[in-house]
Design an enzyme around this catalytic site. Sequence first.
Site, short mmCIF file in Angstrom:
data_model
loop_
_atom_site.label_atom_id
_atom_site.label_comp_id
_atom_site.label_asym_id
_atom_site.label_seq_id
_atom_site.Cartn_x
_atom_site.Cartn_y
_atom_site.Cartn_z
N ARG A 283 7.15 8.84 -3.09
CA ARG A 283 5.98 8.81 -2.20
C ARG A 283 4.76 8.18 -2.88
NH1 ARG A 283 3.69 11.62 2.49
NH2 ARG A 283 1.67 12.47 1.92
N ILE B 12 -2.16 8.43 5.21
CA ILE B 12 -0.73 8.74 5.12
C ILE B 12 -0.63 10.23 5.45
CG2 ILE B 12 -0.95 9.03 2.59
CD1 ILE B 12 2.01 8.43 2.28
N SER B 13 0.26 10.59 6.36
CA SER B 13 0.40 11.98 6.77
C SER B 13 0.93 12.83 5.62
CB SER B 13 1.35 12.09 7.96
OG SER B 13 0.86 11.34 9.03
N SER B 14 0.65 14.13 5.67
CA SER B 14 1.11 15.04 4.61
C SER B 14 2.64 15.11 4.61
CB SER B 14 0.54 16.44 4.84
OG SER B 14 1.18 17.02 5.96
N PHE C 282 -4.37 13.93 13.63
CA PHE C 282 -4.00 12.54 13.31
C PHE C 282 -5.15 11.59 13.64
CE2 PHE C 282 0.23 14.20 13.33
CZ PHE C 282 1.02 13.29 12.66
#
Length: 211
Positions: A33, A59-61, A201
């Site tokens: 990641r 970037i999403s968790s 988001f």
Amino acid sequence: MTSQRTRVRMIDRLRKQNIMDEVVLTAMNSIPRHIFVEEILASRAYDDVALPINFGQTISSPFIVARMSELLRAGSDLGKILEIGTGCGYQTALLAQFAQEVYSMERIGPLLARTRTRLRELRLNNVRLKHADGLRGLPEAAPFDGIIMTGATMHVPSTLLAQLAIGGRMVFPKGSQEQNLCVIERNSDGYVEATLDEVKFVPILSGTIKD
Ligand code: SAH
């Protein structure tokens, strides 16, 4: 800080957060990641947080990425997938591990250019990237077994829903200020919608940015 051990700790944490799909966990264990964020943030890449990726995007968790992947898979391997909102490409790289073909659309040209280079280095040969407004979908590649949108919207255009195969499902954050994950399944009678976890988001916007 960016080692395999850090990744294993992330997977252990996801299990505690009730992510149970082993295929998703295996994919997240295999894709590094930290290469998807700026070097200065690399040491935080495995923390359970969303991080900035330039152009005002995030970037999403790990948990959100895992949760959306699990909802999209719903326990079985996927054929053709459309992702709307490529961003840094982390979710895209994961999808490439458990779907046969991945089409991913991004509206910000320069962001997509960087992501293209990164994904090429990972040699993912089942991913096609497209600089375009994802709200229109990709009729030339439809129908899709799954559609995943990684930005929030109040309303999914019917032209996009029409690109879902019968038996397919779409996962996205629905709303603007208040948002929830939403799953829309298409069956032979029409569409069935379910509202799930509360989320946060960036919004899906229409149109494209060239450079
Ligand atoms: N999955 C990505 C999430 C990025 S944030 C990641 O983990 O990096 C959401 C992304 O959706 C942003 O890159 C944003 O530019 C993109 N986006 C917003 N509206 C869009 C649209 N209409 N079409 C395509 N991409 C869009």
